[in-house]
Design a protein around this motif. Structure first.
Motif, mmCIF file in Angstrom:
data_model
loop_
_atom_site.group_PDB
_atom_site.id
_atom_site.type_symbol
_atom_site.label_atom_id
_atom_site.label_comp_id
_atom_site.label_asym_id
_atom_site.label_seq_id
_atom_site.Cartn_x
_atom_site.Cartn_y
_atom_site.Cartn_z
ATOM 1 N N LEU A 287 0.872 -1.171 0.000
ATOM 2 C CA LEU A 287 0.000 0.000 0.000
ATOM 3 C C LEU A 287 0.906 1.217 0.000
ATOM 4 O O LEU A 287 1.618 1.482 0.974
ATOM 5 N N LEU A 288 0.889 1.966 -1.096
ATOM 6 C CA LEU A 288 1.805 3.077 -1.303
ATOM 7 C C LEU A 288 1.017 4.351 -1.510
ATOM 8 O O LEU A 288 0.194 4.439 -2.434
ATOM 9 N N GLY A 289 1.241 5.345 -0.662
ATOM 10 C CA GLY A 289 0.488 6.578 -0.791
ATOM 11 C C GLY A 289 1.274 7.804 -0.408
ATOM 12 O O GLY A 289 2.190 7.743 0.419
ATOM 13 N N ARG A 290 0.910 8.908 -1.011
ATOM 14 C CA ARG A 290 1.520 10.180 -0.616
ATOM 15 C C ARG A 290 1.063 10.578 0.773
ATOM 16 O O ARG A 290 1.778 11.245 1.512
ATOM 17 N N THR A 291 -0.168 10.157 1.135
ATOM 18 C CA THR A 291 -0.689 10.390 2.476
ATOM 19 C C THR A 291 -1.198 9.070 3.043
ATOM 20 O O THR A 291 -1.534 8.143 2.289
ATOM 21 N N HIS A 292 -1.284 8.999 4.355
ATOM 22 C CA HIS A 292 -1.687 7.756 5.019
ATOM 23 C C HIS A 292 -3.096 7.330 4.629
ATOM 24 O O HIS A 292 -3.367 6.134 4.457
ATOM 25 N N GLU A 293 -4.006 8.276 4.505
ATOM 26 C CA GLU A 293 -5.408 7.939 4.280
ATOM 27 C C GLU A 293 -5.729 7.586 2.838
ATOM 28 O O GLU A 293 -6.827 7.139 2.538
ATOM 29 N N GLY B 70 -5.596 12.316 -10.437
ATOM 30 C CA GLY B 70 -4.608 11.294 -10.140
ATOM 31 C C GLY B 70 -3.314 11.768 -9.522
ATOM 32 O O GLY B 70 -2.336 11.016 -9.481
ATOM 33 N N THR B 71 -3.276 12.994 -9.000
ATOM 34 C CA THR B 71 -2.015 13.492 -8.432
ATOM 35 C C THR B 71 -1.584 12.697 -7.204
ATOM 36 O O THR B 71 -0.400 12.641 -6.885
ATOM 37 N N GLY C 8 -2.689 9.505 -6.989
ATOM 38 C CA GLY C 8 -2.880 8.142 -7.450
ATOM 39 C C GLY C 8 -1.871 7.731 -8.502
ATOM 40 O O GLY C 8 -0.673 7.608 -8.236
ATOM 41 N N ALA C 9 -2.346 7.533 -9.728
ATOM 42 C CA ALA C 9 -1.484 7.013 -10.785
ATOM 43 C C ALA C 9 -0.303 7.928 -11.078
ATOM 44 O O ALA C 9 0.819 7.450 -11.315
ATOM 45 N N VAL C 10 -0.526 9.237 -11.077
ATOM 46 C CA VAL C 10 0.571 10.167 -11.367
ATOM 47 C C VAL C 10 1.664 10.033 -10.311
ATOM 48 O O VAL C 10 2.854 9.914 -10.620
ATOM 49 N N TRP C 11 1.263 10.031 -9.041
ATOM 50 C CA TRP C 11 2.233 9.909 -7.939
ATOM 51 C C TRP C 11 2.942 8.564 -7.996
ATOM 52 O O TRP C 11 4.161 8.477 -7.835
ATOM 53 N N LEU C 12 2.186 7.486 -8.232
ATOM 54 C CA LEU C 12 2.778 6.149 -8.301
ATOM 55 C C LEU C 12 3.837 6.064 -9.399
ATOM 56 O O LEU C 12 4.941 5.548 -9.181
ATOM 57 N N CYS C 13 3.490 6.545 -10.583
ATOM 58 C CA CYS C 13 4.410 6.413 -11.710
ATOM 59 C C CYS C 13 5.634 7.305 -11.556
ATOM 60 O O CYS C 13 6.697 6.996 -12.110
ATOM 61 N N ASP D 254 -6.576 6.726 -16.065
ATOM 62 C CA ASP D 254 -5.210 6.478 -15.606
ATOM 63 C C ASP D 254 -4.340 5.827 -16.686
ATOM 64 O O ASP D 254 -3.113 5.817 -16.566
ATOM 65 N N SER D 255 -4.944 5.280 -17.723
ATOM 66 C CA SER D 255 -4.149 4.694 -18.803
ATOM 67 C C SER D 255 -3.203 5.713 -19.408
ATOM 68 O O SER D 255 -2.059 5.389 -19.773
ATOM 69 N N ARG D 256 -3.677 6.944 -19.532
ATOM 70 C CA ARG D 256 -2.826 7.994 -20.101
ATOM 71 C C ARG D 256 -1.551 8.167 -19.285
ATOM 72 O O ARG D 256 -0.458 8.344 -19.834
ATOM 73 N N THR D 257 -1.665 8.108 -17.961
ATOM 74 C CA THR D 257 -0.505 8.269 -17.091
ATOM 75 C C THR D 257 0.486 7.138 -17.291
ATOM 76 O O THR D 257 1.702 7.360 -17.351
ATOM 77 N N PHE D 258 0.002 5.909 -17.400
ATOM 78 C CA PHE D 258 0.896 4.771 -17.607
ATOM 79 C C PHE D 258 1.575 4.844 -18.975
ATOM 80 O O PHE D 258 2.757 4.506 -19.111
#
Length: 433
Positions: free
Chosen positions: A48-54, A147-148, A150-155, A374-378
């Motif tokens: 579980l990877l997040g910029r914030t805990h929640e 997705g800031t 979510g997907a953007v932060w993850l990638c 989110d496909s665009r981000t990937f």
């Protein structure tokens, strides 16, 4: 076994709907922890990877016996708001009536989350492991607001953890009835976003003497009329050209093909037309802040979508084509170029093969999404990734399902969720062995 899997998938979707993950604020942790538990119990490695805990993103992987491609089953678990007073049922009830499961996210897109997770979990429980490569399940947060987190932060922050070769995400798959034949779309590309503001200027004055001032708002009237009446020229990319050809229309002449489609199926033409050109939708207008003051400035915000691969040059060319050259100022305040994946790939072959087995009379066609996912981000993050949108539904047509997304009384037939489980199981085994 099939009935048990359908029941378990429906129960999971009920549980997911009951997690209130309206974004903002999202607050997706409880939902993600529930999914993480299911996947861990089945043998997946889960982070579980997040910029914030929640707001953690879920990344789960089932490693294979040898090197090979990474297939990602991608979804997001945040939803848009629902107004309970507008609904026939509680938007977070997960009620099932006449095979339909009701609730916010049941179409967009907790149904796909449930189907992807249960496909992965059921395969792992049976002892299946990829002969090559990895099966990954990624459930993001924050897709509905860009997705800031979510997907953007993850990638950006965990690119090695989510690097992949193939992605199955949202964007298409609901059956399209055409000439008596079921058609399943596979979303291979998404439009870019070039939102802009049009400004007109005049001179302020007292509203009791409208002839003395120079009302900037009135100068918007002809511009709005042009937006309503004029259509920009076509900028046709590979996906819609292939779609028109697959529908046995004249793919070599898109304008003629569109006219033929309007004659044969006006509803489908309404979905296809935005794929062929820049679109401009005026959404917000502002002028004077006081009712008794003539405005010296008026501003109109326009949601502009541009075909993949095209940028600001194409956008401004088409805006001038629609609005003319003079009488206004224009400023772009969002510039995101759309992207797409190649049409021919092992993933497309796997999807087409599955459709051929379960619905032999159907056709599979490439489509393009006027919005974005989110496909665009990937695709932006990983040059060679093939990312498609495909969530098959056949109990509801595209015309029935589309208005439910972000709308009231959102619901899905649970048999279609099981249908999607079968697809993701089959495609996973086909690609990974």
């Amino acid at each position: 076994m099939a009935d048990d899997l359908e029941r378990e998938t429906a129960e999971l979707l009920q549980r997911l709907v009951r997690f209130k993950t309206v974004n903002p604020p999202g607050a997706e942790r409880e939902c993600q922890e529930h999914l993480a538990g299911l996947l861990r119990d089945a043998g997946f490695d889960v982070d579980l990877l997040g910029r914030t805990h929640e707001r953690p993103n879920l990344v789960a992987r089932l490693r294979g016996e040898a090197d090979g491609p990474r297939l990602v089953l991608l979804s997001h678990v945040d939803t848009v708001l629902a107004e309970p007073d507008d609904w026939q049922r509680d938007p977070w009830s997960g009620d099932i009536a006449n095979h339909e499961l009701w609730g916010r996210g049941s179409q967009d897109m907790k149904s796909q989350t449930a189907a992807e997770v249960m496909a992965a979990v059921s395969l792992a429980r049976e002892g299946w492991r990829p002969a090559r490569g990895e099966l990954m399940v990624i459930a993001t947060v924050d897709e509905e607001t860009g997705g800031t987190e979510g997907a953007v932060w993850l990638c950006e922050e965990h690119s090695d953890a989510v690097r992949c070769d193939y992605v199955i995400n949202e964007g298409a798959g609901t059956v399209i009835p055409f000439d008596g034949t079921p058609v399943y779309g596979v979303c291979v590309a998404e439009n870019g976003v070039f939102r802009f503001t049009v400004t007109t200027r005049g001179a302020a004055g007292h509203a009791s003497m409208p002839g003395v001032g120079d009302n900037a708002l009135l100068k918007m009237a002809p511009l709005l009329d042009r937006l309503a009446r004029n259509r920009p020229g076509l900028d046709v990319t590979d996906a819609p050209a292939s779609l028109l050809a697959a529908l046995d229309l004249d793919g070599g002449d898109p304008a003629r093909a569109l006219e033929r489609l309007k004659e044969r199926d006006p509803t489908l033409a309404g979905f296809v037309e935005p794929m062929l050109s820049v679109t401009m939708a005026p959404t917000v207008i502002s002028a004077s802040e006081k009712i008794n003051v003539l405005p010296s400035v008026a501003r109109l915000q326009v949601d502009c979508r541009v075909p993949p691969g095209h940028g600001e040059e194409t956008a401004i060319k088409r805006v001038r084509e629609v609005l003319g050259e003079d009488g206004y100022e224009i400023e772009f305040h969002e510039k995101v170029v759309g992207n797409g994946s190649r049409l021919d790939s092992p993933l497309m072959d796997a999807i087409t093969g599955w459709v051929g087995r379960v619905d032999p009379d159907a056709r599979v066609v490439p489509t393009m999404l006027p919005a974005f996912t989110d496909s665009r981000t990937f695709r932006d993050a990983f040059d060679d990734v093939v990312a498609y949108g495909f969530f098959p539904q056949r109990r509801k047509s595209l015309y029935e399902a589309w208005p439910l997304m972000h709308g009231k009384d959102e619901r899905i037939d649970v048999r279609d969720v099981a249908f999607a489980v079968d697809c993701y199981r089959d495609v996973s085994k086909e690609l990974l062995g």
